[in-house]
Design an enzyme around this catalytic site. Structure first.
Site, short mmCIF file in Angstrom:
data_model
loop_
_atom_site.label_atom_id
_atom_site.label_comp_id
_atom_site.label_asym_id
_atom_site.label_seq_id
_atom_site.Cartn_x
_atom_site.Cartn_y
_atom_site.Cartn_z
N GLU A 1 0.85 -1.18 0.00
CA GLU A 1 0.00 0.00 0.00
C GLU A 1 0.88 1.23 0.00
O GLU A 1 1.88 1.29 0.73
CB GLU A 1 -0.91 0.00 1.23
CG GLU A 1 -1.88 1.17 1.27
CD GLU A 1 -2.87 1.04 2.41
OE1 GLU A 1 -3.68 1.97 2.58
OE2 GLU A 1 -2.82 0.02 3.13
N GLY A 2 0.54 2.20 -0.84
CA GLY A 2 1.30 3.44 -0.93
C GLY A 2 0.44 4.63 -0.58
O GLY A 2 -0.63 4.50 0.02
N ALA A 3 0.92 5.83 -0.95
CA ALA A 3 0.23 7.06 -0.58
C ALA A 3 -1.13 7.16 -1.26
O ALA A 3 -2.07 7.72 -0.69
CB ALA A 3 1.10 8.26 -0.95
N PHE A 4 -1.25 6.64 -2.50
CA PHE A 4 -2.53 6.77 -3.20
C PHE A 4 -2.93 5.50 -3.93
O PHE A 4 -3.85 5.50 -4.72
CB PHE A 4 -2.48 7.92 -4.21
CG PHE A 4 -1.38 7.79 -5.23
CD1 PHE A 4 -1.57 7.08 -6.40
CD2 PHE A 4 -0.14 8.37 -5.01
CE1 PHE A 4 -0.56 6.97 -7.34
CE2 PHE A 4 0.86 8.27 -5.95
CZ PHE A 4 0.66 7.56 -7.12
N MET B 1 -2.93 0.82 -3.99
CA MET B 1 -2.79 -0.46 -3.29
C MET B 1 -2.44 -1.53 -4.31
O MET B 1 -2.70 -1.38 -5.50
CB MET B 1 -4.09 -0.82 -2.58
CG MET B 1 -4.54 0.20 -1.54
SD MET B 1 -6.18 -0.18 -0.87
CE MET B 1 -7.20 0.11 -2.32
N VAL B 2 -1.82 -2.62 -3.82
CA VAL B 2 -1.48 -3.76 -4.66
C VAL B 2 -2.04 -5.01 -4.02
O VAL B 2 -1.78 -5.28 -2.84
CB VAL B 2 0.04 -3.90 -4.86
CG1 VAL B 2 0.34 -5.06 -5.80
CG2 VAL B 2 0.64 -2.61 -5.41
N LYS C 1 -2.41 -3.53 -9.44
CA LYS C 1 -2.34 -2.19 -8.85
C LYS C 1 -3.66 -1.47 -9.07
O LYS C 1 -4.25 -1.55 -10.15
CB LYS C 1 -1.22 -1.38 -9.50
CG LYS C 1 0.18 -1.85 -9.15
CD LYS C 1 1.21 -0.86 -9.68
CE LYS C 1 2.60 -1.25 -9.25
NZ LYS C 1 3.60 -0.22 -9.61
N ASP D 1 14.89 6.20 -8.85
CA ASP D 1 14.64 5.68 -7.50
C ASP D 1 15.15 4.25 -7.40
O ASP D 1 14.48 3.36 -6.89
CB ASP D 1 13.13 5.74 -7.19
CG ASP D 1 12.84 5.54 -5.71
OD1 ASP D 1 13.80 5.57 -4.92
OD2 ASP D 1 11.67 5.33 -5.36
#
EC number: 2.7.10.1
Length: 854
Positions: A559-562, A564-565, A585, A689
């Site tokens: 899960e990220g800032a905006f 989900m996986v 995603k 990154d």
């Protein structure tokens, strides 16, 4: 009778003479040497100082001081008082050697001190700095530093102990001295503090670490070392220099300077309440804490006569209170804690908490009072109640005004709820971009810069993602989208379902032609339920996957800032006829236009990248008949950082750790990532990154580069125009300072990634704050050599960390270097057996950009 009188008078005269002599003896001046250095070089400035002191009980008198050299007067000074200090300065020549005398006298006596000064010729040879054995041509009569000396820097917290080794190769016949100096990194060792001077009896041989280098040195040379045990202070930075020289100056000196960085954020401190008031008969916990690791803490009850103003603390009359443990007392690793039951007045007083290792202490004033039911009312002044009442009234009035404001705002906003329909537009400025993402061009994979990769002279430009509103409607009628938002959650759910059903009627089939586009929607609901955004995405026939053939499980992978996986199962995807597990995603409910923009751009870049065994593969998209879904291949072993940390005792939570990573395995992982980056460079892609957390481990333990949220397609370089959260500890200097990104900036990040692999998941610059990293990098500071990395691997890391991007290797060269290293490593061929035993290590991982930097 006259005879007796005569004897008494003589006795009085004798006592007067004795008193006069004792007074003269008491009041004659005493001399002290201030400088004890006796050996000097020509052209140096010699400073000799002596200090005269007279007993304070004596009257002030005239003091005279004179300096002599070999009985010849050099200068004099006269003062009236009880103290005198005089300093003699001179720039030296060879004939200034001799006996210097400081002579002082007053009417009560005199004193003198002597300085036997020896002046020798100034050194007329060069001091070699960091002369490291590097395999080039060597000379017989020279001191060389051990090759691994260039890898030693230290970053520590205050009061850490460091053991430094100065290792070097020397001719056997030379008698050597090693001197250790501490000094500021802005100055050299000439003005430094001498810590220790090792003679030949304290210099040891070091055969084991030098065995592999003996073929590079003359036969009459030997490998030696001198060591220093150093405790870091709270200073932010200091330098330690070891100077190696022969006793008779027959060969050139050699020196090496170590840099010691101390994290100022970890300065030691104590936490001990300055004052406490407790009731008689109650229980009280006295606690003293510190941030110093493994401390020894003491709590004393101070004697009433204790004077805090005294610069020297005497605790001889105080009670060591921390030893008065009962069953409820305890001492943790970083605190001393005592539970006192049934407090009485004897516990009143002052308590001192001190740290045994450091001159730190804090004092608490403890008061034990007799409490009653009306104590609070009787002891607290009326003015305190008035002040408290005033502030309570202000707070209540503010809450009432705020409630009226919210009621008014809701009444106004209830008439302003609306829906916004938006379209996502992907514009291709480059005429060859579509051929790139359709895979109709052939590309070289052994070169880096984009100008030599393009199929023609036109520059490759990434698509431009735009989000534009189509309609703003306040009514929902006659097929138009938009309706006043109901006030209840039940009505909101019904409205959402209505919109879904209405939009289902407007579905366009995704055409098969290259120019055929149809639009569909995505639904965004704001956190306040005040408006809805309906997104329409372009349909790409090549990548569109039927939604009914995709099943999403409840297993969340990240899960990220905006986003989900989730893990999913796809039927008939790609060239696979059987159902396979995939990673899906998706956007969260509260995303914004900016999130949609970034999500679509990452999706388009993954189309452009194409397929490579060491790059995570895009399998398909679901853009029609429902929310946007991006399907990528599943990496069952999670990200590389967690994968290697499972073998690191510092991080692993597994009770059973099977096998160990060999150098060959770690080099193989590094080689696969370098091949993947070579491919990305050939596609004009800068990752931006690159780190172990963004490398996924595939089903057969192949490395796969992932997380293209920060990735850009570039023509030679990309300059970032905005600020944001960035992985600064992985970024190249030009990216941090100039916001300029090239393939060579990815090479810098690859060097940090190598360091992560060979430390089994350690964090780079772990003791350094992110905002200080840039300055340290500009000063040449580098991560230390990992224990599992050999000399060649660490040299490759240092090559990747060259401050000038032109001096860094490209990824094709890195691949060649790693292939050569792997061929020379003599590991047991059990890699496949080891991997087959690691099935229990399947770990969950975040496929998105992490929420915060490590």
């Amino acid at each position: 009778m006259s005879g007796l009188f005569f004897l008494l008078s003589e006795l009085l005269i004798l006592l007067g003479k004795i008193n006069s002599v004792s007074k003269k003896s008491l009041c004659h001046p005493e001399l002290f040497k201030i400088d004890n250095k006796l050996n000097w070089r020509t052209s140096e400035e010699m400073v000799l100082t002596c200090k005269a002191v007279v007993n304070e009980k004596c009257k002030k008198s005239k003091l005279q001081m004179r300096w002599y050299k070999d009985n010849e007067l050099l200068g004099k000074k006269i003062e009236r008082g009880l103290k005198m200090k005089y300093r003699y300065r001179k720039k030296l020549k060879l004939n200034d050697s001799g006996n210097y005398t400081c002579f002082v006298f007053n009417k009560n006596g005199n004193s003198s001190v002597f300085f036997l000064i020896n002046v020798t010729e100034k050194e007329n040879f060069h001091v070699n700095e960091n002369k490291i054995l590097d395999g080039s041509e060597i000379s017989n009569n020279t001191l060389y530093l051990h090759p691994e000396m260039g890898m030693e820097n230290y970053h520590v917290i205050p009061n850490d102990e460091i053991v430094m080794q100065c290792r070097f190769f020397s001719p056997i016949s030379i008698n050597l001295t090693v001197s250790w100096y501490q000094h500021s990194c802005d100055s050299n060792y000439h003005n430094a503090q001498l810590l220790v001077k090792d003679s030949k009896f304290n210099i040891s041989s070091n055969k084991e670490s030098c065995q592999s280098y003996l073929s590079h040195i003359p036969l009459d040379s030997i490998c030696l070392y001198s060591w220093l045990r150093f405790i870091a202070t709270s200073d932010d930075q200091s330098c330690i220099t070891c100077l190696i020289e022969s006793d008779n100056n027959s060969i050139e000196k050699t020196k090496f300077t170590f840099t010691v960085l101390v994290d100022a954020g970890h300065r030691p401190h104590l936490t001990f309440a300055p004052s406490s008031t407790v009731c008689q008969g109650s229980n009280f916990t006295m606690k003293c804490e510190t941030n110093v690791p493994r401390p020894i803490l003491y709590i004393y009850k101070l004697d009433p006569s204790f004077n805090i103003e005294n610069p020297i603390i005497h605790l001889s009359n105080s009670t060591l209170f921390v030893n008065n443990y009962n069953e409820d007392s305890k001492r943790s690793s970083q605190s001393a804690e005592v539970l006192i039951k049934s407090m009485d007045f004897n516990y009143s007083g002052r308590y001192l908490c001190s740290l045994a290792e450091l001159p730190l202490f804090e004092i608490m004033h403890l008061s034990v009072i007799k409490c009653s039911n009306n104590f609070f009312m009787n002891s607290v002044p009326l003015s305190i109640f008035l002040v408290i009442g005033f502030f309570v009234a202000i707070i209540l009035l503010s809450l009432i005004i705020y409630c009226f404001f919210l009621q008014y705002k809701n009444a106004v906003d209830s008439r302003k709820h609306f829906s916004i329909r938006k379209t996502v537009i992907v514009e291709y400025e480059s005429p060859i971009y579509k051929s790139f993402i359709n895979g109709t061009k052939n590309f070289k994979t052994d070169v880096l810069h984009t100008n030599s990769l393009l199929p023609d002279s036109n520059p490759l430009l990434p698509p431009i993602i735009k989000i534009k509103p189509i309609k703003r409607l306040s009514q929902f009628r006659d097929g138009n989208y938009g309706e006043q938002l109901p006030s209840t959650s039940t009505d909101r759910t019904r409205l959402e379902s209505t919109r879904h059903s209405q939009l289902e009627n407007e579905v366009f089939e995704c055409g098969s032609g290259n120019n055929s586009l149809s639009l569909k929607y995505g639904l965004r609901k704001s956190s306040s339920f005040e408006f809805f955004s309906l997104y329409e995405f372009p349909c790409d026939a090549k990548w569109e996957f039927p939604r009914e053939k995709l099943k999403i499980t409840n297993k969340k992978l990240g899960e990220g800032a905006f986003g989900m996986v989730y893990e999913g199962i796809a039927n008939d995807i790609g060239n696979r006829s059987n159902p396979i597990k995939v990673a899906v995603k998706m956007m969260r409910d509260d995303f914004s236009d900016s999130n949609v923009h970034d999500f679509v751009k990452e999706m388009e870049i993954m189309k452009h990248i194409g397929r490579h065994p060491n790059v995570i593969q895009l399998l398909g998209l679901c853009t029609q008949k429902g929310p946007l879904r991006v399907i990528v291949e599943l990496a069952p072993y999670g990200n590389l950082r967690d994968f290697v940390r499972a073998k690191n005792k510092k991080y692993s939570k597994s009770k059973k750790i099977i096998g160990n990573f060999t150098s060959s395995i770690l080099c193989t992982y590094s080689l696969q990532i370098a091949r993947g980056m070579t491919y990305l460079a050939s596609r004009s892609v800068v990752h931006r990154d690159l780190s172990a957390r963004n490398i996924l481990v595939g089903e057969h333990f192949e490395m796969k580069i992932a997380d293209f949220g920060l990735t850009r397609i570039v023509d030679y370089y990309y300059r970032k125009k905005t600020d944001g959260i960035l992985p600064v500890k992985w970024m190249a200097p030009e990216a941090l300072l100039e916001k300029k990104y090239t393939t060579k900036s990815d090479v810098w990040s690859y060097g940090i990634l190598l360091w992560e692999i060979f430390t089994l998941g350690d964090s780079p610059y772990s003791a350094i704050l992110p905002e200080k990293v840039v300055d340290l990098i500009r000063k040449g500071f580098q991560n230390p050599k990992p224990e599992l990395a050999n000399f060649e691997i660490y040299r490759l890391m240092q090559h990747c960390w060259s401050l000038s991007s032109e001096n860094r290797p490209n990824f094709f060269e890195i691949v060649e270097i790693l292939i050569d290293i792997i061929q020379r490593i003599d590991d047991e061929p059990e890699e496949n057996i080891y991997h087959s035993e690691l099935n229990y290590l399947k770990m969950e991982s975040d496929y998105l950009e992490p929420k915060c930097l490590v």
